[in-house]
Each structure stands twice: as C-alpha cells, then as structure tokens.
Design an enzyme around this catalytic site. Structure first.
Site, PDB file in Angstrom:
ATOM      1  CD1 TRP A 172     -13.152 -45.149   7.468  1.00  0.00           C
ATOM      2  CD2 TRP A 172     -14.374 -46.378   8.881  1.00  0.00           C
ATOM      3  NE1 TRP A 172     -13.067 -46.467   7.067  1.00  0.00           N
ATOM      4  CE2 TRP A 172     -13.811 -47.249   7.914  1.00  0.00           C
ATOM      5  CE3 TRP A 172     -15.175 -46.928   9.873  1.00  0.00           C
ATOM      6  CZ2 TRP A 172     -14.018 -48.626   7.920  1.00  0.00           C
ATOM      7  CZ3 TRP A 172     -15.398 -48.301   9.895  1.00  0.00           C
ATOM      8  CH2 TRP A 172     -14.820 -49.128   8.918  1.00  0.00           C
ATOM      9  CG  ASN A 173     -11.784 -47.976  12.957  1.00  0.00           C
ATOM     10  OD1 ASN A 173     -11.048 -47.044  12.616  1.00  0.00           O
ATOM     11  ND2 ASN A 173     -11.334 -49.066  13.544  1.00  0.00           N
ATOM     12  CB  SER A 199     -14.004 -38.417   3.766  1.00  0.00           C
ATOM     13  OG  SER A 199     -12.870 -37.755   3.233  1.00  0.00           O
ATOM     14  CD  GLU A 269      -3.455 -49.908  16.131  1.00  0.00           C
ATOM     15  OE1 GLU A 269      -4.677 -50.139  16.020  1.00  0.00           O
ATOM     16  OE2 GLU A 269      -2.921 -49.520  17.184  1.00  0.00           O
ATOM     17  CG  LEU A 270      -0.156 -50.264   9.056  1.00  0.00           C
ATOM     18  CD1 LEU A 270       0.947 -50.702   8.114  1.00  0.00           C
ATOM     19  CD2 LEU A 270      -0.824 -48.989   8.582  1.00  0.00           C
ATOM     20  CB  CYS A 303      -6.915 -52.405  13.905  1.00  0.00           C
ATOM     21  SG  CYS A 303      -7.174 -51.153  12.642  1.00  0.00           S
TER      22      CYS A 303
END
Length: 536
Positions: A172-173, A199, A269-270, A303
């Site tokens: 979402w970001n 969502s 990408e975490l 991130c």
C-alpha cells in the site's frame, strides 16, 4: 504519553473529504477492471479523514483462476509480437500517466495519506522505468552468441524467453511505483500479468490499469484481482510462473516457501532497518537536509528509508541539535496540494506500531529531541516526525523496523565502529554515507552489507538510477528490480547449441580423451596468462 520537544508546523490546508477530480463515475470505470463474481465488497478508510473509501469488489479463488486463464490465453499472442509493438502501448501508457498526473495524485493521496510531493516522486517513477526499458530492452533481451565447447563445430547462442504468467503482489505504501513498476518489465519481456490490488490502495492500481487500456494494451494480458491475501494469495501462487512481491519479511518468507513448493521463481523486496553514517568530515548542513528527506519521506513508510543514524562522536552533538531543529520545522498536514511536506500514516495498525516503538523507547530511557506524539488534531493517523537519542538494544526501536516517521541517532568513535554497527542487522536493503572524502566513502560502501549504498544522499540517488539493479541482501529480499536484472528475472534463459554435422558415434575413447585434454590445456594456459596480467 510522550510530550514533544516542540510542535511541528501547523496544518496548512483543510482537505476536502473527496478529491475534486475523483467522482463516482470515474471510480465506477476503474472498478470494472477487478475480476470478481463473489458479490462481496470491501472498503478501506481514507487516512486524511477516516471516512470510508469506495467499496471494491472482492475476488474469490475461482476468480483468480478465471483471470489467470484469460491472461494465459492472451500471453502467447502478446509474446509473439515484435518487441517494438509490445513497447508501443507501454510508452503511450507512460505518456498518459504524465498527462493525467493530477488525478492520479489525487487517487494516491486519497488512499495513502501521503503528501503531494511524495506522491509526485512516486508517480514520476513510472515513466522513468518505462523509458529505461523502452531504450534498453532490445539489448537486454537480445539473443547472443557464446563460445562453444568445440568452436568451429558447434555454434551456441543464449536467448531469453518469457516465463508465461507473472504474479505481482505489491504494498500500500507505493501503490503506483512498486505495483505498476513491476508490471511494466514483465509485459516488456512478453509475459501476461496477474496483479493483486492491495486492500488499502486498490484504486491507484486500477487507475493505472485503466490508463493502460486507453494506451492500447490488450485487455486480457494484464488481469487484476482484489481481496485479502489469506483468501486469494494461495490461489494466485498456484496459477503463476513467477511471483514478484514487495512487503514485509515475515510475509515474504511464507510466500517464498509456497513458491518453493511449486518450484517457481520469486523476486522479493522486503523489510529494512537502514543505516546512515555521518563521517567526521561530512558537510553537516547537507547531511541534516539529507537525513530529513531520507527519514521522513512518505511519513517514514518506505522500505529504503533511514531508521538508524551513526554520527562520528566529534560531530554528534552538533548534528543532533541541527537535525532536531530541522525536523521540528517540517510542515505536517493533509492537503491535495504542495502546501505541506509530510502527510499522514496510512493505517491504524501502522500508527499503533509507531506509537508503541516510541513509547517503549522512552519508557526504557531514550530521549525525544523532536516530535514524539500522535496528532489527532490534524487527522486520525498523523504522527509527528520523531528523533530519538540514547536508544539501546533493550528497546524495540533499536533493531525492529518501525516503518514510520521515527529515527534513532547514535555516536560512533570511528569508521570501523560505524561500519560494524551498520552491519549489525539481519536486514540489508539500503544504506547511506556522508563524507567530503568521496573515495573513502566508496571504499566504506563496499563493506556495507546492503543492496544499495548512497554516498552523500539518503536513498533517492540509487532508486532513481533505474539502469542499476535495486534490491536487498539477507532478510531484505531476493532478486532485483530495475536495470537488466529487473527485466531478465521475468525470463527463462535458453541455450541453443547447433552442430554443423553430427559427431560420429560411438567415438574413439582414446582419441577423444587426448584431443579434449589438449584443447583444455590450451584454455587453462590462456586463463593463467590473463590472470597474471590482471594482477599486475
């Protein structure tokens, strides 16, 4: 309750509950791109106001399978098109993004609560990625010759074939840059795409999908489903040939395990707990300006943002004072224009994590030198940009990712101390070094365990270099987006070896061994000579 050292700038503009350019007819046109037969809908909340966003049709597992089938049926014809013809609608799409930028930004702000300036940075990333692959995809995908095992007899070439159906799950970001930015190279490579709309921010993705249709992209080649990950995520993984995921490390581990059971590729990408190093010789004013940008862009919900700053002890006090002052001056508020610098957090969950990290740190002895509290007077999810000092390993904010507008500043005795502490994490996504001695900083960068290291910048220099791969080490992910890696991850490498004539069979063992050994001795001798020359 943490009392702020000083209240940041006031709310500048009272926001409209609904952006003026996003009316009911427009929303209805976007929702048609969701594959849904369940009859169910779901609504998120607008971060600026807490009011419900439009209800979005929800997909079932059966809907995911139906969307995947349509995408697969369209993929072969799409892949058969010459690359130039695949690029044509994507270039037009990027042009429409720029033409429709104001309404797109309204949608993104409405769903995420970010400031206009941070939304603009996100939006401009889409045409940048598109332009890069439009210029370079032919070279990246080109079939190339390689040296064969028996030169003169065997001709060997390496080609890149599309995976087939690529699944994209994005957060979402950054619902445009991360979601659609991963779709573009997948389509360029000749794949069909199955996207899961987040969502919280489904309309941003659907707005992009609508522009792609206007640009001439075939309807079936890019499918969109919407719903909770726990409901449709497993079905999506069951249908695709590669998964591109951006999100938390915990969720990434679960998805990677599911992909592993199917033996399909993943690129992820975490999370990150990204460090910034300020050397003794750094330009302090520049470092403070860079830290404000790197720590508080998108309200810290990024991130690659900075959450840890290590400052040489000789500059520590001066840096903290200047950084705290600059942080207190950030204009905080909700507005669909450029009158504020930092917007809202996006969800109640993220607000709670941010508040919990700050309160835990203060309860255990940390000091707040800027910010430190929620601002319900500005909107339900606002939290002041916050600077902490005296943070210890006993505090949650020390090692856990906050993903909010919170940063801790630490003194270090020298470069070795700074490097050791920067690397003291399971994460390895991004890092920053500030120094007037650029060559020394580059040598330090080589020792930082991170997928990208920015010298005299927070993170924009690396992420903006779309020719260069971007991704993480360790718990921060696998694979890379951007550059050649960002395109080739969506392909299967194929080797085609062609002999001019068939070798006699059975071969004569003694003659075969002698000839092969002689050829390999010659190759090893050449390799030894080249190695000697390269080390002189």
């Amino acid at each position: 309750m943490v009392e702020p050292a000083e209240t940041p700038g006031p709310r500048v503009v009272e926001p409209a509950e609904t952006p003026s350019r996003v009316d009911a007819a427009y929303v209805e046109a976007l929702l048609r791109w969701v594959t849904s037969s369940s009859g169910e809908t779901a609504s998120a909340l607008a971060p600026f106001t807490g009011d419900p966003l439009p209800a979005v049709p929800q997909s079932s597992a059966a809907d995911v399978r139906a969307a995947a089938a349509r995408a697969r049926s369209a993929q072969a014809a799409w892949a058969a098109l010459p690359l130039a013809e695949r690029l044509r609608p994507l270039i037009r799409f990027a042009e429409l993004v720029l033409k429709e930028k104001d309404r797109l930004l309204d949608v993104v702000q409405w769903e995420t609560g970010k400031s206009r300036v941070h939304g603009s940075i996100e939006l401009l990333g889409l045409p940048a990625v598109t332009a890069h692959y439009a210029h370079n995809a032919a070279d990246y995908l080109a079939e190339r010759p390689v040296l064969s095992g028996t030169p003169g007899l065997v001709r060997t070439r390496v080609a890149h074939r599309p995976k087939g159906l690529v699944g994209v799950i994005a957060p979402w970001n950054y619902p445009l840059f991360l979601a659609v930015g991963d779709v573009i190279p997948a389509l360029v490579a000749g794949n069909a795409v199955l996207s899961k709309a987040d969502s919280q921010a489904p309309l941003s993705l659907l707005a992009a999908r609508e522009l792609a249709a206007r640009a001439g992209l075939p309807d079936d080649v890019w499918q969109v489903v919407a719903g909770r990950g726990s409901v449709i995520g497993p079905a999506l993984i069951d249908e695709v040939d590669h998964l591109a995921f951006t999100g938390s490390t915990a969720t990434g581990r679960e998805l990677a395990a599911a992909c592993g059971r199917r033996l399909i590729g993943t690129s992820m990408e975490l999370g990150g707990k990204n460090p910034m190093i300020v050397r003794a010789d750094a330009d302090l004013d520049a470092a403070v300006t860079g830290a404000v940008q790197a720590c508080f862009s998108n309200a810290g919900q990024i991130c690659i943002g900075i959450e840890r700053i290590y400052v040489h002890e000789s500059r520590y006090a001066a840096f903290v004072d200047a950084f705290a002052l600059a942080t207190k001056g950030i204009r905080l508020g909700a507005a669909y224009d450029f009158s504020v610098e930092m917007g809202s957090l996006t969800s109640a969950e993220q607000l709670e994590v941010t508040r919990r990290h700050v309160d835990d740190a203060v309860a255990k002895g940390a000091k707040v030198v800027a910010g430190g509290r929620a601002r319900p007077d500005l909107g339900p999810l606002f939290f002041e940009p916050t600077v902490l000092v005296d943070v210890t390993p006993a505090m949650t904010a020390y090692a856990d990712e906050t993903f909010g507008p919170v940063v801790a500043v630490y003194p270090v005795v020298d470069d070795e101390d700074a490097i050791a502490r920067a690397n003291d994490t399971d994460y390895g996504l991004s890092a920053s070094i500030w120094s007037r001695d650029v060559e020394t900083a580059r040598l330090m960068a080589a020792r930082i365990r991170a997928g990208s290291v920015n010298v005299n910048d927070g993170y924009v220099a690396a992420i903006g270099s779309v020719s260069a791969p971007m991704g993480g080490m360790g718990a921060s992910g696998v694979g890379r987006r951007h550059g050649p890696d960002g395109l080739l991850r969506y392909t299967e490498t194929q080797t085609v070896a062609t002999q001019k004539r068939a070798l006699p069979y059975p071969v004569k063992p003694k003659g075969f061994l002698a000839a092969g050994a002689a050829a390999l001795r010659a190759q090893l001798a050449a390799a030894r000579l080249r190695n000697r020359r390269s080390t002189r």
